[in-house]
Design an enzyme around this catalytic site. Structure first.
Site, PDB file in Angstrom:
ATOM      1  N   ASP A 117      -2.032  -4.309 -11.324  1.00  0.00           N
ATOM      2  CA  ASP A 117      -3.254  -4.432 -12.132  1.00  0.00           C
ATOM      3  C   ASP A 117      -4.223  -3.299 -11.786  1.00  0.00           C
ATOM      4  O   ASP A 117      -5.331  -3.542 -11.319  1.00  0.00           O
ATOM      5  CB  ASP A 117      -3.917  -5.814 -11.906  1.00  0.00           C
ATOM      6  CG  ASP A 117      -4.363  -6.043 -10.468  1.00  0.00           C
ATOM      7  OD1 ASP A 117      -3.824  -5.374  -9.545  1.00  0.00           O
ATOM      8  OD2 ASP A 117      -5.268  -6.868 -10.251  1.00  0.00           O
TER       9      ASP A 117
ATOM     10  N   ASP B 233      -3.824  -0.152  -6.430  1.00  0.00           N
ATOM     11  CA  ASP B 233      -2.576  -0.206  -7.204  1.00  0.00           C
ATOM     12  C   ASP B 233      -2.178   1.207  -7.621  1.00  0.00           C
ATOM     13  O   ASP B 233      -1.002   1.579  -7.578  1.00  0.00           O
ATOM     14  CB  ASP B 233      -2.752  -1.021  -8.497  1.00  0.00           C
ATOM     15  CG  ASP B 233      -3.231  -2.431  -8.249  1.00  0.00           C
ATOM     16  OD1 ASP B 233      -2.423  -3.359  -8.283  1.00  0.00           O
ATOM     17  OD2 ASP B 233      -4.443  -2.597  -8.029  1.00  0.00           O
TER      18      ASP B 233
ATOM     19  N   ASN C  77      -7.599  -7.166 -11.764  1.00  0.00           N
ATOM     20  CA  ASN C  77      -8.815  -6.388 -11.494  1.00  0.00           C
ATOM     21  C   ASN C  77      -9.625  -6.151 -12.754  1.00  0.00           C
ATOM     22  O   ASN C  77     -10.837  -5.943 -12.701  1.00  0.00           O
ATOM     23  CB  ASN C  77      -8.452  -5.033 -10.879  1.00  0.00           C
ATOM     24  CG  ASN C  77      -8.029  -5.158  -9.433  1.00  0.00           C
ATOM     25  OD1 ASN C  77      -8.577  -5.972  -8.691  1.00  0.00           O
ATOM     26  ND2 ASN C  77      -7.047  -4.369  -9.029  1.00  0.00           N
TER      27      ASN C  77
ATOM     28  N   THR D 237       1.470  -6.303  -6.961  1.00  0.00           N
ATOM     29  CA  THR D 237       0.224  -5.963  -6.263  1.00  0.00           C
ATOM     30  C   THR D 237      -1.001  -6.471  -7.027  1.00  0.00           C
ATOM     31  O   THR D 237      -2.104  -5.989  -6.835  1.00  0.00           O
ATOM     32  CB  THR D 237       0.116  -4.435  -6.049  1.00  0.00           C
ATOM     33  OG1 THR D 237       0.161  -3.796  -7.332  1.00  0.00           O
ATOM     34  CG2 THR D 237       1.242  -3.918  -5.179  1.00  0.00           C
TER      35      THR D 237
ATOM     36  N   PHE E 232      -8.259 -12.188  -3.324  1.00  0.00           N
ATOM     37  CA  PHE E 232      -8.404 -12.038  -4.778  1.00  0.00           C
ATOM     38  C   PHE E 232      -7.122 -12.322  -5.571  1.00  0.00           C
ATOM     39  O   PHE E 232      -7.124 -13.125  -6.511  1.00  0.00           O
ATOM     40  CB  PHE E 232      -8.914 -10.619  -5.087  1.00  0.00           C
ATOM     41  CG  PHE E 232      -9.110 -10.341  -6.546  1.00  0.00           C
ATOM     42  CD1 PHE E 232     -10.248 -10.765  -7.214  1.00  0.00           C
ATOM     43  CD2 PHE E 232      -8.146  -9.644  -7.274  1.00  0.00           C
ATOM     44  CE1 PHE E 232     -10.426 -10.517  -8.566  1.00  0.00           C
ATOM     45  CE2 PHE E 232      -8.313  -9.389  -8.627  1.00  0.00           C
ATOM     46  CZ  PHE E 232      -9.457  -9.829  -9.278  1.00  0.00           C
ATOM     47  N   ASN E 233      -6.014 -11.655  -5.259  1.00  0.00           N
ATOM     48  CA  ASN E 233      -4.803 -11.783  -6.086  1.00  0.00           C
ATOM     49  C   ASN E 233      -4.323 -13.228  -6.169  1.00  0.00           C
ATOM     50  O   ASN E 233      -3.894 -13.697  -7.234  1.00  0.00           O
ATOM     51  CB  ASN E 233      -3.663 -10.921  -5.530  1.00  0.00           C
ATOM     52  CG  ASN E 233      -3.890  -9.444  -5.753  1.00  0.00           C
ATOM     53  OD1 ASN E 233      -4.681  -9.061  -6.607  1.00  0.00           O
ATOM     54  ND2 ASN E 233      -3.211  -8.620  -4.984  1.00  0.00           N
TER      55      ASN E 233
ATOM     56  N   HIS F  23      -5.081  -1.709   0.101  1.00  0.00           N
ATOM     57  CA  HIS F  23      -4.236  -2.898   0.256  1.00  0.00           C
ATOM     58  C   HIS F  23      -2.834  -2.707  -0.328  1.00  0.00           C
ATOM     59  O   HIS F  23      -1.817  -2.907   0.343  1.00  0.00           O
ATOM     60  CB  HIS F  23      -4.864  -4.102  -0.451  1.00  0.00           C
ATOM     61  CG  HIS F  23      -6.326  -4.277  -0.260  1.00  0.00           C
ATOM     62  ND1 HIS F  23      -6.869  -4.891   0.836  1.00  0.00           N
ATOM     63  CD2 HIS F  23      -7.390  -3.936  -1.046  1.00  0.00           C
ATOM     64  CE1 HIS F  23      -8.177  -4.941   0.732  1.00  0.00           C
ATOM     65  NE2 HIS F  23      -8.530  -4.363  -0.403  1.00  0.00           N
ATOM     66  N   ASP F  24      -2.788  -2.385  -1.629  1.00  0.00           N
ATOM     67  CA  ASP F  24      -1.524  -2.447  -2.372  1.00  0.00           C
ATOM     68  C   ASP F  24      -0.503  -1.413  -1.901  1.00  0.00           C
ATOM     69  O   ASP F  24       0.709  -1.656  -1.958  1.00  0.00           O
ATOM     70  CB  ASP F  24      -1.788  -2.249  -3.867  1.00  0.00           C
ATOM     71  CG  ASP F  24      -2.626  -3.382  -4.443  1.00  0.00           C
ATOM     72  OD1 ASP F  24      -2.655  -4.468  -3.831  1.00  0.00           O
ATOM     73  OD2 ASP F  24      -3.240  -3.171  -5.507  1.00  0.00           O
TER      74      ASP F  24
HETATM   75  C1  BDR Z   1      -6.260  -7.054  -3.891  1.00  0.00           C
HETATM   76  O1  BDR Z   1      -7.200  -7.365  -4.922  1.00  0.00           O
HETATM   77  C2  BDR Z   1      -7.382  -6.262  -5.766  1.00  0.00           C
HETATM   78  O2  BDR Z   1      -8.733  -6.025  -5.972  1.00  0.00           O
HETATM   79  C3  BDR Z   1      -6.692  -5.087  -5.127  1.00  0.00           C
HETATM   80  O3  BDR Z   1      -6.112  -4.263  -6.120  1.00  0.00           O
HETATM   81  C4  BDR Z   1      -5.650  -5.726  -4.251  1.00  0.00           C
HETATM   82  O4  BDR Z   1      -4.446  -5.934  -4.948  1.00  0.00           O
HETATM   83  C5  BDR Z   1      -6.950  -7.097  -2.556  1.00  0.00           C
HETATM   84  O5  BDR Z   1      -7.493  -8.349  -2.337  1.00  0.00           O
HETATM   85 CA    CA Z   2      -4.040  -4.905  -7.099  1.00  0.00          CA
END
Ligand code: BDR
Ligand code: CA
Length: 316
Positions: free
Chosen positions: A9, A14, A38, A125, A167-168, A241-242
């Site tokens: 996303d 990403d 996102n 991701t 979040f994800n 992160h991703d």
């Molecule tokens: C995740 O949430 C999104 O904002 C980032 O792309 C990542 O995948 C981190 O919490």
């Molecule tokens: Ca992401």
């Protein structure tokens, strides 16, 4: 060669995950599927194609997947604060040349796995909507999945969208529950490690100083991402992160994993989307995934910097 489907996303991190995968000589991206997370699906689908075009990748097809979570409205607020209104704030990139394929992302995942002669790695991701939908629609595909390398969850440390949730997983907790209960071979890169593999100002400047166009866009994406982290979380350091999900495919010593039983909170508003892991093996439940415990930050910074200098070489 590791054959992967990137389900994403974009999203700054990403986008960098896509760039890292494309620059690795060990990874072939069979296709990119996009999901709402996102930002809305239209934006994440456009952003994926903009990044591919910018990095001279014209042989990786992009398929739009699900536009909403399975059972909930798309939670948009934090995505917009962190990634900008269109999901990829900061550098202005031209409209994409790469088209969106006609086939739905979920159907692409199913078709590709069914046709595969060798097992494939899924790398989600974003929210897990597309992966859960594919597993529900076609449970037979499990036999063709080597592993699912996920970015999501917070097991030991707090979440980034609520105190409990990352979040994800929070955006589509029911999808996550389905994926973790699927019996697939799952590796979970959590916030616990991504927040310890941050890029500091000097790391961003190192990448920028490399001078090539892909390093330059990575530095500019990180400038924006670092700014929103200061505003929203109060610290100036930038997690990617991703990209850790691709990092562990390139060098498995990057992250240490522990096998545990893990489930997702879906019924309690206070802990919705929490990744609840049995770290001590006290529940008697069979472990169902590997979760990240430790990361080598310097190795990750070196990996990103070194790979971004490389040209794209098609693996077709
Ligand atoms: C995740 O949430 C999104 O904002 C980032 O792309 C990542 O995948 C981190 O919490
Ligand atoms: Ca992401």
């Amino acid at each position: 060669m590791k054959q992967i489907i990137m389900d994403c996303d974009p999203g700054h991190d990403d986008a960098i995950a896509l760039l890292l995968a494309s620059r690795s000589d060990q990874i072939k991206i069979l296709g990119v599927t996009t999901v709402a997370g996102n930002s809305e699906l239209e934006n994440t689908s456009r952003n994926a194609r903009k990044i591919l075009d910018y990095a001279d990748i014209f042989d990786v097809p992009v398929y739009a997947g699900c536009s909403t979570p399975m059972m909930r409205d798309l939670y948009r607020l934090t995505g917009a604060i962190i990634h900008g209104e269109d999901g990829l704030g900061g550098p202005t990139l031209p409209d994409p040349v790469t088209p969106i394929e006609q086939e739905h992302g979920v159907d692409f995942i199913i078709r590709t796995l069914r046709q595969a002669e060798e097992k494939i790695i899924l790398v989600p991701t974003g929210p897990l909507t597309n992966i859960a939908m594919a597993l529900i629609k076609a449970p037979d595909i499990k036999d063709k999945i080597e592993k699912i390398v996920i970015m999501g969850g917070a097991v030991v440390d707090p979440g980034n969208i609520t105190s409990a949730a990352e979040f994800n997983i929070y955006v589509d907790p029911e999808a996550a529950k389905i994926v973790f209960a699927s019996g697939c071979n799952i590796y979970l890169n959590t916030l616990d490690i991504s927040m310890k593999a941050v890029f500091y100002e000097e790391d961003i400047e190192r990448v920028r100083a490399q001078g090539d166009k892909v390093s330059d866009i990575v530095a500019r994406l990180l400038d924006f991402f670092a700014d929103t982290h200061v505003k929203h979380f109060g610290f100036r350091a930038c997690p990617i992160h991703d990209a850790l999900c691709i990092g562990v495919l390139i060098d498995e010593s990057l992250v240490e994993f522990q096998k545990v039983f893990l489930d997702i909170s879906v019924n309690d508003p206070l802990t919705l989307g929490e990744t609840v892991a049995d770290l001590w093996g006290i529940t008697g439940n069979e472990p169902n995934c590997y979760i990240s415990m430790k990361v080598d930050r310097e190795k990750f910074v070196d990996m990103i910097a070194e790979h971004m200098k490389k040209p794209y070489i098609s693996k077709n």
